[in-house]
Design a protein around this motif. Sequence first.
Motif, PDB file in Angstrom:
ATOM      1  N   LEU A 152     129.327  20.967 100.654  1.00  0.00           N
ATOM      2  CA  LEU A 152     130.653  20.823  99.970  1.00  0.00           C
ATOM      3  C   LEU A 152     130.806  19.813  98.822  1.00  0.00           C
ATOM      4  O   LEU A 152     129.897  18.867  98.828  1.00  0.00           O
ATOM      5  CB  LEU A 152     131.753  20.734 100.945  1.00  0.00           C
ATOM      6  N   PRO A 153     131.729  20.140  98.062  1.00  0.00           N
ATOM      7  CA  PRO A 153     131.883  19.252  96.816  1.00  0.00           C
ATOM      8  C   PRO A 153     132.042  17.813  97.301  1.00  0.00           C
ATOM      9  O   PRO A 153     131.647  16.789  96.716  1.00  0.00           O
ATOM     10  CB  PRO A 153     133.203  19.517  96.095  1.00  0.00           C
ATOM     11  N   ASP A 154     132.552  17.288  98.628  1.00  0.00           N
ATOM     12  CA  ASP A 154     132.699  16.010  99.226  1.00  0.00           C
ATOM     13  C   ASP A 154     131.315  15.579  99.447  1.00  0.00           C
ATOM     14  O   ASP A 154     131.505  14.478 100.513  1.00  0.00           O
ATOM     15  CB  ASP A 154     133.806  15.893  99.983  1.00  0.00           C
ATOM     16  N   GLY A 155     130.292  16.189  99.666  1.00  0.00           N
ATOM     17  CA  GLY A 155     129.101  15.854 100.229  1.00  0.00           C
ATOM     18  C   GLY A 155     128.908  16.139 101.587  1.00  0.00           C
ATOM     19  O   GLY A 155     127.638  15.966 102.209  1.00  0.00           O
ATOM     20  N   LYS A 156     129.926  16.678 102.557  1.00  0.00           N
ATOM     21  CA  LYS A 156     129.651  16.922 103.770  1.00  0.00           C
ATOM     22  C   LYS A 156     128.899  18.381 103.690  1.00  0.00           C
ATOM     23  O   LYS A 156     128.973  19.369 102.768  1.00  0.00           O
ATOM     24  CB  LYS A 156     130.945  17.179 104.281  1.00  0.00           C
ATOM     25  N   PRO A 157     128.268  18.878 104.873  1.00  0.00           N
ATOM     26  CA  PRO A 157     127.537  20.061 104.985  1.00  0.00           C
ATOM     27  C   PRO A 157     128.755  21.148 104.887  1.00  0.00           C
ATOM     28  O   PRO A 157     129.705  21.173 105.595  1.00  0.00           O
ATOM     29  CB  PRO A 157     126.914  19.956 106.272  1.00  0.00           C
ATOM     30  N   ASN A 158     128.244  22.267 104.349  1.00  0.00           N
ATOM     31  CA  ASN A 158     129.006  23.524 104.283  1.00  0.00           C
ATOM     32  C   ASN A 158     128.678  24.292 105.475  1.00  0.00           C
ATOM     33  O   ASN A 158     127.853  24.991 105.646  1.00  0.00           O
ATOM     34  CB  ASN A 158     128.525  24.192 102.899  1.00  0.00           C
ATOM     35  N   THR A 159     129.805  24.214 106.440  1.00  0.00           N
ATOM     36  CA  THR A 159     129.509  24.822 107.678  1.00  0.00           C
ATOM     37  C   THR A 159     130.159  26.144 107.875  1.00  0.00           C
ATOM     38  O   THR A 159     130.178  26.848 108.924  1.00  0.00           O
ATOM     39  CB  THR A 159     130.100  24.042 108.772  1.00  0.00           C
ATOM     40  N   SER A 160     130.879  26.826 106.621  1.00  0.00           N
ATOM     41  CA  SER A 160     131.658  27.933 106.829  1.00  0.00           C
ATOM     42  C   SER A 160     131.039  29.238 106.855  1.00  0.00           C
ATOM     43  O   SER A 160     129.991  29.489 106.207  1.00  0.00           O
ATOM     44  CB  SER A 160     132.660  27.853 105.763  1.00  0.00           C
ATOM     45  N   TRP A 161     131.581  29.873 107.797  1.00  0.00           N
ATOM     46  CA  TRP A 161     130.916  31.168 107.784  1.00  0.00           C
ATOM     47  C   TRP A 161     132.010  32.407 106.858  1.00  0.00           C
ATOM     48  O   TRP A 161     133.005  32.203 107.117  1.00  0.00           O
ATOM     49  CB  TRP A 161     130.581  31.874 109.163  1.00  0.00           C
ATOM     50  N   ASN A 162     131.323  33.258 106.014  1.00  0.00           N
ATOM     51  CA  ASN A 162     132.112  34.070 105.411  1.00  0.00           C
ATOM     52  C   ASN A 162     132.369  35.375 105.910  1.00  0.00           C
ATOM     53  O   ASN A 162     131.371  36.110 106.563  1.00  0.00           O
ATOM     54  CB  ASN A 162     131.508  34.416 104.039  1.00  0.00           C
ATOM     55  N   LEU A 163     133.416  35.619 106.423  1.00  0.00           N
ATOM     56  CA  LEU A 163     133.973  36.907 107.045  1.00  0.00           C
ATOM     57  C   LEU A 163     133.595  38.146 106.111  1.00  0.00           C
ATOM     58  O   LEU A 163     132.817  38.979 106.431  1.00  0.00           O
ATOM     59  CB  LEU A 163     135.278  37.077 107.787  1.00  0.00           C
ATOM     60  N   ILE A 164     134.167  38.090 104.959  1.00  0.00           N
ATOM     61  CA  ILE A 164     133.907  39.174 103.944  1.00  0.00           C
ATOM     62  C   ILE A 164     133.931  38.332 102.610  1.00  0.00           C
ATOM     63  O   ILE A 164     134.463  36.990 102.618  1.00  0.00           O
ATOM     64  CB  ILE A 164     134.681  40.300 103.785  1.00  0.00           C
ATOM     65  N   ALA A 165     133.354  38.727 101.524  1.00  0.00           N
ATOM     66  CA  ALA A 165     133.141  37.941 100.213  1.00  0.00           C
ATOM     67  C   ALA A 165     132.646  38.751  99.241  1.00  0.00           C
ATOM     68  O   ALA A 165     132.386  40.189  99.270  1.00  0.00           O
ATOM     69  CB  ALA A 165     132.027  36.970 100.490  1.00  0.00           C
ATOM     70  N   ILE A 166     133.081  38.257  98.046  1.00  0.00           N
ATOM     71  CA  ILE A 166     132.691  38.903  96.787  1.00  0.00           C
ATOM     72  C   ILE A 166     131.701  38.109  95.927  1.00  0.00           C
ATOM     73  O   ILE A 166     132.038  37.124  95.415  1.00  0.00           O
ATOM     74  CB  ILE A 166     133.706  39.391  95.761  1.00  0.00           C
ATOM     75  N   PRO A 167     130.283  38.177  96.184  1.00  0.00           N
ATOM     76  CA  PRO A 167     129.225  37.557  95.836  1.00  0.00           C
ATOM     77  C   PRO A 167     129.170  37.713  94.411  1.00  0.00           C
ATOM     78  O   PRO A 167     129.071  38.709  93.963  1.00  0.00           O
ATOM     79  CB  PRO A 167     128.135  37.699  96.756  1.00  0.00           C
ATOM     80  N   ASP A 168     128.866  36.389  93.620  1.00  0.00           N
ATOM     81  CA  ASP A 168     128.237  36.646  92.094  1.00  0.00           C
ATOM     82  C   ASP A 168     126.934  35.660  92.081  1.00  0.00           C
ATOM     83  O   ASP A 168     127.156  34.626  92.011  1.00  0.00           O
ATOM     84  CB  ASP A 168     129.329  36.171  91.142  1.00  0.00           C
ATOM     85  N   VAL A 169     125.864  36.441  92.312  1.00  0.00           N
ATOM     86  CA  VAL A 169     124.499  35.761  92.250  1.00  0.00           C
ATOM     87  C   VAL A 169     124.607  34.936  91.009  1.00  0.00           C
ATOM     88  O   VAL A 169     124.104  33.908  91.071  1.00  0.00           O
ATOM     89  CB  VAL A 169     123.267  36.858  92.434  1.00  0.00           C
ATOM     90  N   SER A 170     124.457  35.625  89.845  1.00  0.00           N
ATOM     91  CA  SER A 170     124.204  34.639  88.523  1.00  0.00           C
ATOM     92  C   SER A 170     125.046  33.792  88.312  1.00  0.00           C
ATOM     93  O   SER A 170     124.752  32.452  87.857  1.00  0.00           O
ATOM     94  CB  SER A 170     124.603  35.884  87.275  1.00  0.00           C
ATOM     95  N   ALA A 171     126.293  33.442  88.894  1.00  0.00           N
ATOM     96  CA  ALA A 171     127.154  32.442  88.860  1.00  0.00           C
ATOM     97  C   ALA A 171     126.906  31.525  89.965  1.00  0.00           C
ATOM     98  O   ALA A 171     127.229  30.525  90.042  1.00  0.00           O
ATOM     99  CB  ALA A 171     128.576  32.801  88.934  1.00  0.00           C
ATOM    100  N   GLY A 172     126.159  32.105  91.154  1.00  0.00           N
ATOM    101  CA  GLY A 172     125.758  31.255  92.153  1.00  0.00           C
ATOM    102  C   GLY A 172     126.906  30.969  92.819  1.00  0.00           C
ATOM    103  O   GLY A 172     126.956  29.775  93.718  1.00  0.00           O
ATOM    104  N   LYS A 173     127.809  31.852  93.297  1.00  0.00           N
ATOM    105  CA  LYS A 173     129.006  31.443  94.039  1.00  0.00           C
ATOM    106  C   LYS A 173     129.681  32.656  94.299  1.00  0.00           C
ATOM    107  O   LYS A 173     129.338  33.936  93.913  1.00  0.00           O
ATOM    108  CB  LYS A 173     129.982  30.478  93.440  1.00  0.00           C
ATOM    109  N   ASN A 174     130.462  32.635  95.374  1.00  0.00           N
ATOM    110  CA  ASN A 174     131.340  33.817  96.038  1.00  0.00           C
ATOM    111  C   ASN A 174     132.580  33.957  95.154  1.00  0.00           C
ATOM    112  O   ASN A 174     133.545  32.779  94.998  1.00  0.00           O
ATOM    113  CB  ASN A 174     131.692  33.712  97.364  1.00  0.00           C
ATOM    114  N   LEU A 175     133.038  34.964  94.458  1.00  0.00           N
ATOM    115  CA  LEU A 175     134.133  34.988  93.715  1.00  0.00           C
ATOM    116  C   LEU A 175     135.541  34.775  94.632  1.00  0.00           C
ATOM    117  O   LEU A 175     136.676  34.415  94.361  1.00  0.00           O
ATOM    118  CB  LEU A 175     134.229  36.207  92.943  1.00  0.00           C
ATOM    119  N   PHE A 176     135.282  35.431  95.866  1.00  0.00           N
ATOM    120  CA  PHE A 176     136.228  35.279  96.818  1.00  0.00           C
ATOM    121  C   PHE A 176     135.856  35.397  98.214  1.00  0.00           C
ATOM    122  O   PHE A 176     134.447  36.364  98.352  1.00  0.00           O
ATOM    123  CB  PHE A 176     137.221  36.704  96.449  1.00  0.00           C
ATOM    124  N   SER A 177     136.316  34.812  99.156  1.00  0.00           N
ATOM    125  CA  SER A 177     135.559  35.068 100.647  1.00  0.00           C
ATOM    126  C   SER A 177     136.759  34.370 101.445  1.00  0.00           C
ATOM    127  O   SER A 177     137.549  33.676 101.250  1.00  0.00           O
ATOM    128  CB  SER A 177     134.427  33.935 100.504  1.00  0.00           C
TER     129      SER A 177
END
Lengths: 359, 482
Positions: B266-291
């Motif tokens: 995560l931006p604060d340096g802690k591990p990202n432990t979140s599981w996405n139930l649903i998401a709108i992924p954007d591979v080229s931007a390297g992030k989920n637009l919504f999740s």
Amino acid sequence: MHEIFRIHSTLSTFWWILLGVFFVIYIVLDGADLGAGVFSLLLNNENDRAAVMSSMAGTWDANETWLVVAGGVIFGAFPLVYGSTFNYLMIPLMFALWGIISRAVAFEFHVHAQSSRKFWGFMFGLGSLVAALFAGIALGATLLGFQMNTGNAQGIQVANDPFVNTVPHFSGNALSFLSAFSIWTGIGALIAGGLAGTLYLCARFEQDDPIYLKAHKSATLFSFLALAAVVITLIWSYAIMPDAAQWTGSGWFGWLILLIAILISAYKMMSNHAAHRDFAALLWCGAIVLFMWGGMWATNFPYIIPQTWTISQGGNPANDLAILTLFMTGFVPVMITYNVYQIWVFRKRITHLAGYESH
Amino acid sequence: MIIEDTLPVLLSRLDFAWITSLHILWTPVTIGMSWLLFFLEIAWLKTGNEHWYRLQRFFEKLFIVNFGAGVATGVTMEMAFGILYGPFSQAVGPFFGNILGFETITAFMYEAGFIGLMIFGWGKIGKGMHAFSTFNVALSSSLSAMWILVANGWMQSPTGVVLKDGLFQVTNWWQAIFNPNFNIGFPHMWVATVELALFFFAAVSAWFILKNRQANLFTKLLKPTLLALIIITPLQIFIGDELGREVAHDQPTSLAAMEGHFHTYLPDGKPNTSWNLIAIPDVSAGKNLFSIQIPHVLSLLETHTWDGVVTGMDHFAPNDRPNVWVPFYAFRVMVTIGFFLFFMALWGNWLRLRGKLTAEHLRKNPLFLRLMVFSGFLPYLAVWTGWWTREIGRQPWVVYNLMRTWQGVSHMSVTAESFWLIGYIIFELMVWGGAWYFFTRVIQKGPDMTSPVIGASDHDAHPSGGGIAKPTFAKPTMNKLN
């Protein structure tokens, strides 16, 4: 190092011989099934066609699977040959596979069909014809060899690619397989299949059955056609294939003996057929296949694909061939045993009435 | 990324994806149902109860309609490696080719050598020999699945080889065969075939009970089927979770795609432990637009700890990342189906515990039966989505981390590839449509309850129906053949 090369060439030659054996078994067994399918197109009664199908109901799948075994051995022992030759043969193999698919599902659907019965009967015959024709074309095309190139097969150049410049890939186009010779071998395969198929039907039906009588007549016709086709193929091959020059070279005596063995088998086949000793005729037909395929294999030596891949160039590294030999050779007699048992169980002659039952 | 997306490469993938997807429709029934048919046959031989025989012969008809399609599309598969992926076949030949060779010799042929006896051998061979043939078909088709999963598992986690002279040469056969992905991937696939076959039984039984045809006979079948499912369905969920952890360990890009997990931290340096139930992924931007995220669930699933680090997509170069949409949603569909099928197994056994698993009770409240008929289709979708997750998640590699897909594609023109695709669309749809049509015909006709039981009239048959009866088939002599 020298010893390793010797082991490698011994093992690859061993698998090359075994591959030849599998092809012979395949052609003898499935050649008859495919040929009977082609013959079934000449029958105008749907129940007669069903009887032809039920004559091989219990064995067609195993017979066809010898081709898969041959394919598996090419992949397992000669992957370099597998990856380039099958690429070269894309179009003929595709059609042959469509034929095999149509025929296989027709077997299972025809029994249950009512309104579509005629359609599946036709697909059975047509599938057999297409499979035999294109398998023959593929064989002829293989005998002529093909062009290869190193570098990426898709023509993409990338620095430090570990796969290019070492292994040659097929580099022709999709229609490279097409030639007068390969079309001829396709037609030749249909004729040979027609002969094997009708001889097989003679051995499978009661001798007073209408299907028997029809098949018996056709087999006689096909045997003359096949004899002519063999002569044409041999002359044509001698004219165009560099390796065939040895037939009249210093070892001419061996080749002459082989030719005599083929002619004697053909004579025995035809005389047994005329005397209604159907099973013997079928076996002599198998002997012709064995001699001809053996002759072809021997002519090509040391090539596995003439003028393209030698047996040892196309073979896997010695270690992999050793593993294949250790673990798989023992299964070969086992495979043959249970196949013989299965064919033995379904050996009884049937009549055209079998087409009325659900087989 | 540019090379990976060229038309010839995409078309070659589509060509292979189509024939594979249409092949996997048939094989699970062959593998799973052959064991069930064997158990039915044994039940008949042991108890002498004719019902098991009737059911065996009925499902055998469906089995054989399915079988021809499976074999024919399987022959295509075996040749398609060389046709569509020639350079791949050459490079992986020393291992992969050997394994495919093992498969044809020890499994494909083994199955073919007994299928004729199993289907057409009734009355021509003894009962014991027949049961033995059915057993061999079951064993050989499972062996076939094993070898195929060895080969495919190795593509996911290629151990035991070195790349030398352009070939993957085997240095350790043991490691290559028992590669990490195979060890869990094969149980996952094999259990899937059994689960699919059991739901096939359950769905057909439910249909007959709904229609009130042979309702008691099919209720009799439904009971042991549901009992098996109460073991199989949770087992499959457990194995699936194990496989997910294996993929997280050996194929982190695939896991990141499956879970839409873009950021390791995560931006604060802690591990990202979140599981996405649903998401709108954007591979080229390297992030989920919504999740919709649930914290800690991903770490719990993949590391079995509260705060474990799960490698995200940002850990890998952009041209090493797979598509996310397909693995993410295909995986969710598969998991949902897995849990729904577990629920159906629970419901059925709950009904049984309360004594309500009788034809009358079930018909009075037909929701269970209707959902069970529907559940017959779900395992197919789960198998599809599972394989799509697996194969698309591995991209852009054909052999994970060692050989890129485009490096393995054959020398083919776009025209030839399109011709292949269109031709196979036509042929495989014909097979699919035909098989579906004849499935419905055989089911509508129902089991044959009147033909004499094979071997029943044999004087030397065991009184209970068991034992080895002499075949009623007249043996011809060699003289007659000649």
